[in-house]
Structure formats: C-alpha cells, structure tokens
Enzyme design. Structure first.
Site, PDB file in Angstrom:
ATOM      1  N   GLY A  35     -13.288 -31.546  79.424  1.00 32.49           N
ATOM      2  CA  GLY A  35     -12.033 -31.990  78.831  1.00 32.49           C
ATOM      3  C   GLY A  35     -11.052 -30.848  78.658  1.00 32.49           C
ATOM      4  O   GLY A  35     -11.444 -29.725  78.332  1.00 32.49           O
ATOM      5  N   ARG A  45      -4.453 -17.064  81.733  1.00 33.35           N
ATOM      6  CA  ARG A  45      -3.496 -15.964  81.822  1.00 33.35           C
ATOM      7  C   ARG A  45      -4.142 -14.645  81.396  1.00 33.35           C
ATOM      8  O   ARG A  45      -3.982 -13.608  82.064  1.00 33.35           O
ATOM      9  CB  ARG A  45      -2.296 -16.281  80.927  1.00 33.35           C
ATOM     10  CG  ARG A  45      -1.274 -15.152  80.758  1.00 33.35           C
ATOM     11  CD  ARG A  45      -0.170 -15.628  79.817  1.00 33.35           C
ATOM     12  NE  ARG A  45       0.842 -14.621  79.574  1.00 33.35           N
ATOM     13  CZ  ARG A  45       0.794 -13.716  78.606  1.00 33.35           C
ATOM     14  NH1 ARG A  45      -0.263 -13.698  77.774  1.00 33.35           N
ATOM     15  NH2 ARG A  45       1.767 -12.838  78.448  1.00 33.35           N
ATOM     16  N   ARG A  49      -4.714 -11.528  84.005  1.00 36.48           N
ATOM     17  CA  ARG A  49      -3.961 -10.294  83.784  1.00 36.48           C
ATOM     18  C   ARG A  49      -4.860  -9.130  83.378  1.00 36.48           C
ATOM     19  O   ARG A  49      -4.607  -7.984  83.759  1.00 36.48           O
ATOM     20  CB  ARG A  49      -2.865 -10.533  82.749  1.00 36.48           C
ATOM     21  CG  ARG A  49      -1.761 -11.419  83.295  1.00 36.48           C
ATOM     22  CD  ARG A  49      -0.516 -11.428  82.461  1.00 36.48           C
ATOM     23  NE  ARG A  49       0.571 -12.083  83.180  1.00 36.48           N
ATOM     24  CZ  ARG A  49       1.800 -12.227  82.730  1.00 36.48           C
ATOM     25  NH1 ARG A  49       2.111 -11.759  81.524  1.00 36.48           N
ATOM     26  NH2 ARG A  49       2.718 -12.825  83.453  1.00 36.48           N
ATOM     27  N   ARG A  96     -15.004 -33.376  85.919  1.00 38.76           N
ATOM     28  CA  ARG A  96     -16.447 -33.396  85.703  1.00 38.76           C
ATOM     29  C   ARG A  96     -17.115 -33.730  87.028  1.00 38.76           C
ATOM     30  O   ARG A  96     -16.618 -34.560  87.784  1.00 38.76           O
ATOM     31  CB  ARG A  96     -16.821 -34.419  84.619  1.00 38.76           C
ATOM     32  CG  ARG A  96     -16.358 -34.002  83.227  1.00 38.76           C
ATOM     33  CD  ARG A  96     -16.774 -34.994  82.161  1.00 38.76           C
ATOM     34  NE  ARG A  96     -16.527 -34.492  80.825  1.00 38.76           N
ATOM     35  CZ  ARG A  96     -15.390 -34.633  80.155  1.00 38.76           C
ATOM     36  NH1 ARG A  96     -14.375 -35.286  80.726  1.00 38.76           N
ATOM     37  NH2 ARG A  96     -15.253 -34.138  78.948  1.00 38.76           N
ATOM     38  N   ASP A 127     -19.810 -27.445  75.951  1.00 46.39           N
ATOM     39  CA  ASP A 127     -21.243 -27.307  76.203  1.00 46.39           C
ATOM     40  C   ASP A 127     -21.658 -27.824  77.586  1.00 46.39           C
ATOM     41  O   ASP A 127     -22.533 -27.246  78.228  1.00 46.39           O
ATOM     42  CB  ASP A 127     -22.060 -27.977  75.094  1.00 46.39           C
ATOM     43  CG  ASP A 127     -21.833 -29.476  75.007  1.00 46.39           C
ATOM     44  OD1 ASP A 127     -20.836 -29.970  75.565  1.00 46.39           O
ATOM     45  OD2 ASP A 127     -22.661 -30.162  74.380  1.00 46.39           O
ATOM     46  N   GLY A 128     -21.040 -28.898  78.064  1.00 49.26           N
ATOM     47  CA  GLY A 128     -21.370 -29.384  79.397  1.00 49.26           C
ATOM     48  C   GLY A 128     -21.027 -28.359  80.462  1.00 49.26           C
ATOM     49  O   GLY A 128     -21.802 -28.137  81.405  1.00 49.26           O
ATOM     50  N   THR A 150     -12.698 -26.157  73.790  1.00 47.35           N
ATOM     51  CA  THR A 150     -12.953 -27.549  73.442  1.00 47.35           C
ATOM     52  C   THR A 150     -12.354 -27.830  72.074  1.00 47.35           C
ATOM     53  O   THR A 150     -12.526 -27.031  71.150  1.00 47.35           O
ATOM     54  CB  THR A 150     -14.460 -27.873  73.431  1.00 47.35           C
ATOM     55  OG1 THR A 150     -14.668 -29.170  72.871  1.00 47.35           O
ATOM     56  CG2 THR A 150     -15.251 -26.856  72.627  1.00 47.35           C
ATOM     57  N   ASP A 152     -13.192 -29.933  69.857  1.00 47.46           N
ATOM     58  CA  ASP A 152     -14.129 -30.379  68.818  1.00 47.46           C
ATOM     59  C   ASP A 152     -14.666 -29.259  67.938  1.00 47.46           C
ATOM     60  O   ASP A 152     -15.229 -29.524  66.879  1.00 47.46           O
ATOM     61  CB  ASP A 152     -15.311 -31.115  69.453  1.00 47.46           C
ATOM     62  CG  ASP A 152     -14.940 -32.497  69.960  1.00 47.46           C
ATOM     63  OD1 ASP A 152     -13.826 -32.959  69.652  1.00 47.46           O
ATOM     64  OD2 ASP A 152     -15.758 -33.109  70.674  1.00 47.46           O
ATOM     65  N   ASP A 154     -17.276 -27.490  68.254  1.00 47.41           N
ATOM     66  CA  ASP A 154     -18.685 -27.788  68.005  1.00 47.41           C
ATOM     67  C   ASP A 154     -19.650 -26.823  68.671  1.00 47.41           C
ATOM     68  O   ASP A 154     -20.858 -27.107  68.737  1.00 47.41           O
ATOM     69  CB  ASP A 154     -19.003 -29.219  68.454  1.00 47.41           C
ATOM     70  CG  ASP A 154     -18.693 -29.454  69.928  1.00 47.41           C
ATOM     71  OD1 ASP A 154     -18.044 -28.597  70.556  1.00 47.41           O
ATOM     72  OD2 ASP A 154     -19.108 -30.511  70.446  1.00 47.41           O
ATOM     73  N   ARG A 179       1.083 -42.158  56.821  1.00 50.02           N
ATOM     74  CA  ARG A 179       1.106 -42.235  55.358  1.00 50.02           C
ATOM     75  C   ARG A 179       2.438 -42.799  54.867  1.00 50.02           C
ATOM     76  O   ARG A 179       2.477 -43.605  53.926  1.00 50.02           O
ATOM     77  CB  ARG A 179       0.846 -40.856  54.743  1.00 50.02           C
ATOM     78  CG  ARG A 179       0.859 -40.872  53.215  1.00 50.02           C
ATOM     79  CD  ARG A 179       0.592 -39.504  52.639  1.00 50.02           C
ATOM     80  NE  ARG A 179      -0.796 -39.117  52.793  1.00 50.02           N
ATOM     81  CZ  ARG A 179      -1.792 -39.567  52.024  1.00 50.02           C
ATOM     82  NH1 ARG A 179      -1.548 -40.471  51.081  1.00 50.02           N
ATOM     83  NH2 ARG A 179      -3.018 -39.144  52.206  1.00 50.02           N
ATOM     84  N   ARG A 196     -16.972 -36.482  68.727  1.00 57.07           N
ATOM     85  CA  ARG A 196     -18.116 -37.342  69.056  1.00 57.07           C
ATOM     86  C   ARG A 196     -19.385 -36.920  68.321  1.00 57.07           C
ATOM     87  O   ARG A 196     -20.173 -37.766  67.899  1.00 57.07           O
ATOM     88  CB  ARG A 196     -18.383 -37.332  70.566  1.00 57.07           C
ATOM     89  CG  ARG A 196     -17.399 -38.131  71.388  1.00 57.07           C
ATOM     90  CD  ARG A 196     -17.765 -38.071  72.842  1.00 57.07           C
ATOM     91  NE  ARG A 196     -17.734 -36.697  73.345  1.00 57.07           N
ATOM     92  CZ  ARG A 196     -18.217 -36.321  74.519  1.00 57.07           C
ATOM     93  NH1 ARG A 196     -18.819 -37.197  75.305  1.00 57.07           N
ATOM     94  NH2 ARG A 196     -18.139 -35.065  74.915  1.00 57.07           N
ATOM     95  N   GLU A 212      -8.111 -40.166  51.161  1.00 62.31           N
ATOM     96  CA  GLU A 212      -8.973 -40.651  50.078  1.00 62.31           C
ATOM     97  C   GLU A 212     -10.449 -40.575  50.426  1.00 62.31           C
ATOM     98  O   GLU A 212     -11.306 -40.494  49.543  1.00 62.31           O
ATOM     99  CB  GLU A 212      -8.612 -42.099  49.723  1.00 62.31           C
ATOM    100  CG  GLU A 212      -7.427 -42.246  48.779  1.00 62.31           C
ATOM    101  CD  GLU A 212      -6.125 -41.831  49.447  1.00 62.31           C
ATOM    102  OE1 GLU A 212      -5.290 -41.211  48.771  1.00 62.31           O
ATOM    103  OE2 GLU A 212      -5.935 -42.129  50.648  1.00 62.31           O
ATOM    104  N   ARG A 239      -0.058 -46.652  46.265  1.00 66.14           N
ATOM    105  CA  ARG A 239       0.529 -47.720  47.064  1.00 66.14           C
ATOM    106  C   ARG A 239      -0.070 -47.809  48.467  1.00 66.14           C
ATOM    107  O   ARG A 239       0.133 -48.782  49.178  1.00 66.14           O
ATOM    108  CB  ARG A 239       2.042 -47.509  47.176  1.00 66.14           C
ATOM    109  CG  ARG A 239       2.777 -47.693  45.852  1.00 66.14           C
ATOM    110  CD  ARG A 239       4.269 -47.630  46.068  1.00 66.14           C
ATOM    111  NE  ARG A 239       4.675 -46.314  46.558  1.00 66.14           N
ATOM    112  CZ  ARG A 239       5.859 -46.054  47.128  1.00 66.14           C
ATOM    113  NH1 ARG A 239       6.718 -47.033  47.306  1.00 66.14           N
ATOM    114  NH2 ARG A 239       6.160 -44.842  47.512  1.00 66.14           N
TER     115      ARG A 239
END
Length: 345
Positions: A35, A45, A49, A96, A127-128, A150, A152, A154, A179, A196, A212, A239
């Site tokens: 991704g 870059r 360089r 991929r 990771d992939g 990535t 995420d 992760d 909001r 994920r 919340e 509200r």
C-alpha cells in the site's frame, strides 16, 4: 530517467561528504511495495540523492516486486527526484505480486538484479514487502534493507512509520468536520479509520478528536459498553458523540453503530474513511522521517549491513532484523489509551 543498465555515474563525491564504503557498493536499487503511504516519495528522493552523492549509481524499480521480476528498472539521478518531496503516493508506483510469493518469481527477480549489477536493494513498504525482501536475501544472497512505509505504524523496531503522521492528520480533519454535523443534528457518528491489525491511528485520532469511545484490535472489549457511554453523554447534555473504530476491530464500525441504535434508539451514522487516509501531501513529520531513513538505508548498505529495517527511536537510527518486524508485536501506547478514556467524560 534512462532505461539501460550501463549508464555511467558522472557525479564526483566531494571529499567533505564522502563516507567509508567498506562493502564496496557501486550500484543500488530501490522500490516501493504494498500500500502507498504519504512520504514514500520523500524516501525515494533521500535514497537516490544520498547514493548519488556517494558516487553510487541508483536504480529505480517500477511497480514493486511485480515490476522487478519483469525487469522494469530505470537509472535515476538527483534531478529525477526533484520536486517530489511534497507529493503523495509514489513515483515508482507500487503493486502486490502473487508471482513474487513463489521461489520461481523471486529467482527471476534476483537474476534481473544480477544482470543490472545491483549490489543491494532498498525496499520501502510494510511487513508484506519485508517478507519479500527477506526471502530474496535468504534465497539469493542479495543484501536488502527495509524502510518502514505504512500508515498503520504496526512494524516492530521503529517508533513511527512513514505515512502514519499524515494519515492521522487526514482522519482527524474528517472527524472535526463530522463533529460539527453531529452537534448540529444531535447525532452520533461512528467513524472507522484504517488499522487492520493495529489501533495506533484510531487511538491518536480518538484523543486528538475528543472522542467518547475508541475500539481497537488490541482490546477486545464488548461493544455493549458503548451504549452506557452514549446514554451518559446524553444525560450530561452532549448534543452529539464521536466514536472511533479501527477497521480491524471485530464487527467494525457498523457493528458498533447497530449496538448503539438498538440500545439507545438514537440516530447513529457510520462514516468509513477508507483509502482517503493514504493520500495527500505528507506532513512535515513524515517528510523528515522519510528523509532521515532514506539516507540511513544507503549508509547501512555501504557499511555492509543487510537483512535489517532502518527505524527511528529515542536514540536515533535503529537496525532491526527484517523477520523481527513482523514476528514481534508492537503494542499501542497504553498510557494514551488510558488518557483517551479519562478525557471522554
């Protein structure tokens, strides 16, 4: 860009910036895989360089590992990466590859690199992508360095990954807008952000967006608890309410929204931000991180390092074996999680 493997490198290395090159690196390749993430171009870059400045010829691989086994390589110089630091996505494109998952596919890619005289490969991805680089090195002996790209956040072995900061800002901007609408219509919004397998984005957005409640994959708390939280919010005169859900939470945003409507009878809307979080111009933190890690990746190969990811921690550059980046778990900040719950009253 030129597209032949014998283009000479005209760059002379200034004596004041030349670094030791005990590994004797003369030509390096770089690719982006999996991704896309904001900041990948800044990393490309920096890699190109830094290598060029050190007298190393730099090769760009188009379309990740998919393009590698098909021979989609181009020689790149400093001017080929001008004016890309601010651009989202990746100029090298990404994909991929099912073929790369096979020994035959990796063997074809390794032969392409050998034909081009490449001394090492820099892989920008998650990771992939690191799996692909790890097996290329293990099976064919080509040195590989990973750069964590990535959204995420992760990957074990780095405080932050390239693209994460921008993804949080993009999601937060959407939360702020929702909001306003929620308060105007006295409506509850359940917002699903990417993640994920990890709740880093969700947790940061929840705290910065004043949510919340937040649901993350690392915490399997029952969705029923959010009903009482919403009821309490209404009783206190709020509200509208914002609930953040990481996509990896079982049941997702729709499951949380259904539970709220069933338990309170209040109008609830789901907003799934999806791939919008991957796009856009990278924020300054991602540009800086990508630039520093791109430089570090080239220096790592020159020093003879291989099979590691370059990351950033409190002490500076961190080198983590590629296999540990997915074998070891990177937890969310439990202090931040507590803070989110404390401030949600």
């Amino acid at each position: 860009m030129t597209d032949h493997p014998t283009s000479p490198n005209p760059t002379a290395v200034p004596a004041t910036t030349a670094r030791p090159n005990p590994a004797g690196v003369r030509r390096l390749a770089v690719l982006t895989s999996g991704g896309d993430a904001p900041g990948m171009n800044a990393a490309i870059r920096a890699v190109v360089r830094t290598g060029t400045q050190q007298g190393i010829e730099m090769i760009g691989v188009r379309r990740g590992f998919s393009g590698l086994h098909r021979g989609e390589l181009v020689v790149m110089g400093a001017r080929d990466v001008a004016n890309i630091i601010q651009r989202g996505g990746t100029i090298l494109l990404t994909a991929r590859s099912r073929t790369w998952r096979t020994p035959e596919g990796r063997a074809r890619g390794a032969q392409v690199l050998r034909d081009w005289g490449v001394d090492g490969l820099i892989v920008i991805g998650g990771d992939g992508s690191f799996h692909g680089g790890h097996y290329l090195q293990e099976e064919h002996g080509i040195p590989v360095i990973g750069i964590p790209g990535t959204i995420d956040n992760d990957l074990y072995g780095t405080d932050h990954t390239i693209g994460y900061f921008t993804a949080v800002e993009t999601a937060l901007d959407a939360v702020d807008k929702l909001r306003d609408t929620g308060a105007s219509h006295e409506r509850i919004f359940v917002i699903e952000v990417m993640g994920r397998h990890a709740g880093h984005i969700a947790l940061d957005v929840a705290v910065a967006g004043g949510a919340e409640e937040v649901f993350i994959p690392e915490d399997h708390k029952p969705v029923a608890g959010v009903v009482e939280i919403v009821k309490d919010s209404v009783a206190k005169g709020k509200r509208g309410s914002i609930i953040i859900v990481a996509e990896g939470y079982e049941g997702g945003a729709q499951g949380v929204a259904d539970a709220i409507e069933a338990g309170t009878g209040l109008e609830t809307r789901v907003s799934i931000l999806g791939h919008i979080q991957r796009g856009g111009s990278p924020v300054s933190s991602d540009r800086i991180l990508a630039s520093r890690l791109g430089e570090a990746a080239v220096y790592a190969l020159m020093e003879g390092r291989k099979g590691v990811m370059v990351g950033r921690g409190a002490s500076g550059v961190i080198y983590t074996p590629l296999h540990e980046t997915w074998e070891k778990r990177k937890d969310v900040s439990r202090d931040l999680y507590r803070c989110a719950m404390t401030l949600s009253i």
